[in-house]
Design an enzyme around this catalytic site. Structure first.
Site, short mmCIF file in Angstrom:
data_model
loop_
_atom_site.label_atom_id
_atom_site.label_comp_id
_atom_site.label_asym_id
_atom_site.label_seq_id
_atom_site.Cartn_x
_atom_site.Cartn_y
_atom_site.Cartn_z
N ASP A 394 -4.62 7.69 2.96
CA ASP A 394 -6.09 7.79 2.97
C ASP A 394 -6.74 6.80 3.93
O ASP A 394 -7.74 7.11 4.55
CB ASP A 394 -6.65 7.52 1.56
CG ASP A 394 -6.16 8.55 0.55
OD1 ASP A 394 -5.75 9.63 0.97
OD2 ASP A 394 -6.19 8.24 -0.65
P1 TAP Z 1 -2.31 6.56 -0.30
O1 TAP Z 1 -3.44 7.26 0.36
O2 TAP Z 1 -2.20 6.66 -1.77
O3 TAP Z 1 -0.98 7.10 0.39
C1 TAP Z 1 0.25 6.55 0.10
C2 TAP Z 1 1.31 7.41 0.73
O4 TAP Z 1 2.54 6.74 0.54
C3 TAP Z 1 1.45 8.78 0.09
O5 TAP Z 1 0.87 9.78 0.89
C4 TAP Z 1 2.97 8.96 -0.11
O6 TAP Z 1 3.41 10.11 0.62
C5 TAP Z 1 3.57 7.71 0.52
N1 TAP Z 1 4.67 7.16 -0.26
C6 TAP Z 1 4.81 7.07 -1.59
N2 TAP Z 1 5.98 6.53 -1.91
C7 TAP Z 1 6.63 6.28 -0.75
C8 TAP Z 1 7.89 5.72 -0.42
N3 TAP Z 1 8.76 5.33 -1.36
N4 TAP Z 1 8.23 5.60 0.89
C9 TAP Z 1 7.37 6.02 1.86
N5 TAP Z 1 6.17 6.54 1.59
C10 TAP Z 1 5.79 6.68 0.31
O7 TAP Z 1 -2.29 5.00 0.06
P2 TAP Z 1 -3.23 4.13 1.00
O8 TAP Z 1 -3.36 4.71 2.36
O9 TAP Z 1 -2.71 2.74 0.84
O10 TAP Z 1 -4.67 4.27 0.38
C11 TAP Z 1 -4.99 3.72 -0.82
C12 TAP Z 1 -5.73 4.73 -1.67
O11 TAP Z 1 -5.73 4.29 -3.01
C13 TAP Z 1 -7.18 4.90 -1.27
O12 TAP Z 1 -7.58 6.21 -1.52
C14 TAP Z 1 -7.87 3.94 -2.20
O13 TAP Z 1 -9.23 4.20 -2.42
C15 TAP Z 1 -7.07 4.15 -3.45
N6 TAP Z 1 -7.11 3.04 -4.36
C16 TAP Z 1 -7.19 1.78 -3.89
C17 TAP Z 1 -7.30 0.74 -4.75
C18 TAP Z 1 -7.44 -0.63 -4.15
S1 TAP Z 1 -8.58 -1.57 -4.67
N7 TAP Z 1 -6.65 -1.02 -3.20
C19 TAP Z 1 -7.24 0.96 -6.13
C20 TAP Z 1 -7.09 2.29 -6.61
C21 TAP Z 1 -7.04 3.31 -5.70
P3 TAP Z 1 4.78 10.85 0.18
O14 TAP Z 1 4.62 11.22 -1.23
O15 TAP Z 1 4.86 12.01 1.12
O16 TAP Z 1 5.87 9.85 0.41
#
Ligand code: TAP
Length: 468
Positions: A394
């Site tokens: 994201d």
């Molecule tokens: P995300 O958008 O959640 O993307 C993470 C990606 O990591 C996924 O698309 C997944 O794709 C991949 N992944 C998962 N396990 C993996 C592994 N073992 N090896 C390689 N890739 C892996 O993460 P982001 O870009 O860090 O964004 C964060 C999101 O979380 C935002 O939408 C944010 O608003 C939200 N969020 C943030 C917080 C705070 S405060 N930081 C709290 C709650 C929510 P695959 O499944 O294809 O591997």
């Protein structure tokens, strides 16, 4: 010395430890010690309160036994849970603990209502009690919903028609009822419990419609509510340490909410009045008009990086899940030895909690000067040869800039597409947290390096080592 004085000194010392501890928490280097300093302060405050009770009433042995029993149970459960919890599951734990804080504040208010209500000149105390009851209860039920959403039990945002209007009316109703009870002067347990029930429902309604990327803002907002509710308790009892602790949690939570609102480009009034985006996320698959994706092998990736002048690593949630923080540091060191400049681009909401990436990389001793915040690093992508996105999705999604219908539209993102080459590591084409497709993967400059982050990075390190 008078026990009142001793208690006042204990409370003062404990309050100072809270302030110092909070300050230390602001840097990964000192955060662990800061936590211990504040925990020591909390221990002092609890011990002081038990040893030097205020008021004329004798405290019976049974009460002491109940207090001791609660402390033992709470400590054991809290300790065991904190030991077991995975770093990526931390927000769930935070919302659960936060909910318990809200519940405590509400329970205090319910008990104290029977002591203060209906007595003369007690309007201010009853108003304080009602404020603690409402805010603590909203925080409790809201946090439980946030917990259920984060652990996947409630994974779809539910929206009633006109939920915005319903929620606002409920919020006003609950406060009007609270004010009526406080100013009315009469003792009316039924109305007090009705306010409690309405606040419970409002807390649920407040969080239920929220989906996707807005969750962290809500958790931090609920956290500030709990702080505020505890501060009302401190005010009611004239207990300085409870007041200080509550105000610190309340203001820290509010500041964090504002910082995250800014990071996600959502005005605070939208958060408070429930005008959340998100939820209408399109599925990640089935978009045939996006073009095709390009795979890259580990050895080609290693060659690209080896001959680059500048590499920027974008860590995300996947890096944390794979526990690949040590091997990414090893990769960084190897590239450095070959004269490649390496930096990390830190998006404010990368991962699942505020500061997640900083904490993660600090664990593997990455130099803090290499962790560059989003505003600062964004202009640098244009002069970067290779960007390596590891388990982030994201936070590098260009839809945030280009697609007004996207739930993350308006969220500032890392401008990785300005670099010459983009390597994206993830396991599949699955979506990230917000559940939406990412056009970056179809960009002609992007190559997908599929696989688990730890495994792929380990292979990259081996490959780089074998190259001259
Ligand atoms: P995300 O958008 O959640 O993307 C993470 C990606 O990591 C996924 O698309 C997944 O794709 C991949 N992944 C998962 N396990 C993996 C592994 N073992 N090896 C390689 N890739 C892996 O993460 P982001 O870009 O860090 O964004 C964060 C999101 O979380 C935002 O939408 C944010 O608003 C939200 N969020 C943030 C917080 C705070 S405060 N930081 C709290 C709650 C929510 P695959 O499944 O294809 O591997």
């Amino acid at each position: 010395m008078n026990t009142e004085y001793i208690l006042a000194i204990i409370y003062l010392v404990a309050s100072v430890t809270f302030v110092v501890g909070l300050k230390m928490l602001s840097h990964p280097d000192s955060a662990r010690k800061g936590n211990l300093v504040a925990a020591f302060g909390m221990f002092l405050a609890i011990a002081g309160t038990i040893m030097f009770p205020r008021g004329e009433k004798e405290i019976s042995g049974l009460i002491y036994a109940l207090i001791a029993g609660s402390i033992v149970i709470g400590t054991v459960v809290g300790w065991m849970t904190a030991q077991k919890v995975k770093m990526t599951k931390m927000p769930e734990l935070v919302s659960l603990f936060n909910g318990m804080g809200g519940a405590c504040a509400a329970a205090i208010s319910i008990i104290e209502y029977s002591h203060y209500a209906g007595k003369e000149n007690m309007e201010l105390s009853v108003a304080t009690i009602m404020a603690g009851l409402i805010i603590g209860t909203v925080s409790f039920s809201g946090s439980i919903i946030a917990f259920l959403k984060l652990n996947g039990t409630m994974n779809k945002p539910v929206r009633l028609p006109s939920y915005n209007i319903i929620n606002t009316i409920m919020m006003i109703a609950v406060f009007v009822l609270g004010a009526f009870i406080a100013l009315g002067g009469e003792k009316n347990a039924f109305l007090m419990y009705a306010t409690f029930a309405l606040a419970l429902i409002y807390g649920i309604m407040f969080v239920v419609p929220i989906g996707g990327a807005d969750m962290p803002v809500v958790i931090s907002l609920l956290n500030s509510f709990t702080g505020l509710a505890a501060a009302f308790g401190g005010f009611l009892y004239g207990n300085q340490v409870m007041l200080t602790g509550g105000i610190l949690v309340g203001s820290a939570g509010t500041l964090l909410t504002l910082v995250m609102c800014k990071a996600m480009n959502r005005p605070l009034q939208n958060v408070i009045f429930g005008a959340f985006g998100g939820g209408s996320a399109a599925g990640p698959k089935g978009d045939s008009d996006k073009g095709s994706i390009k795979d890259i092998s580990v050895s080609d990736s290693a060659v690209l990086m080896n001959y680059a002048k500048k590499v920027i690593i974008v860590p995300g949630y996947g890096l944390a899940v794979a526990q690949a923080q040590h091997v990414i540091h090893e990769l960084e060191n190897l590239l450095n030895e070959r004269g490649v400049e390496v930096k990390y681009a830190i998006h404010p909401v990368a991962g699942r909690m505020p500061g997640h990436m900083n904490v993660l990389l600090a664990e593997s001793n990455v130099d803090y000067s290499k962790l560059v915040e989003m505003e600062e690093i964004n202009p640098e992508f244009a002069t970067t040869d290779v960007v390596v996105v590891i388990g982030a999705n994201d936070v590098v999604n260009p839809a945030a800039k280009t697609d007004p219908s996207s739930p993350i539209y308006g969220m500032p993102i890392l401008d990785v597409e300005n670099a010459q080459h983009i390597i994206v590591n993830k396991r599949s084409m699955n979506a990230g947290y917000a559940g939406i497709d990412n056009d970056l993967f179809y960009n002609t400059k992007t190559s997908m390096l599929f696989g688990d982050a730890k495994k792929v990075l380990t292979e990259l390190v081996t490959e780089l080592k074998s190259m001259n």
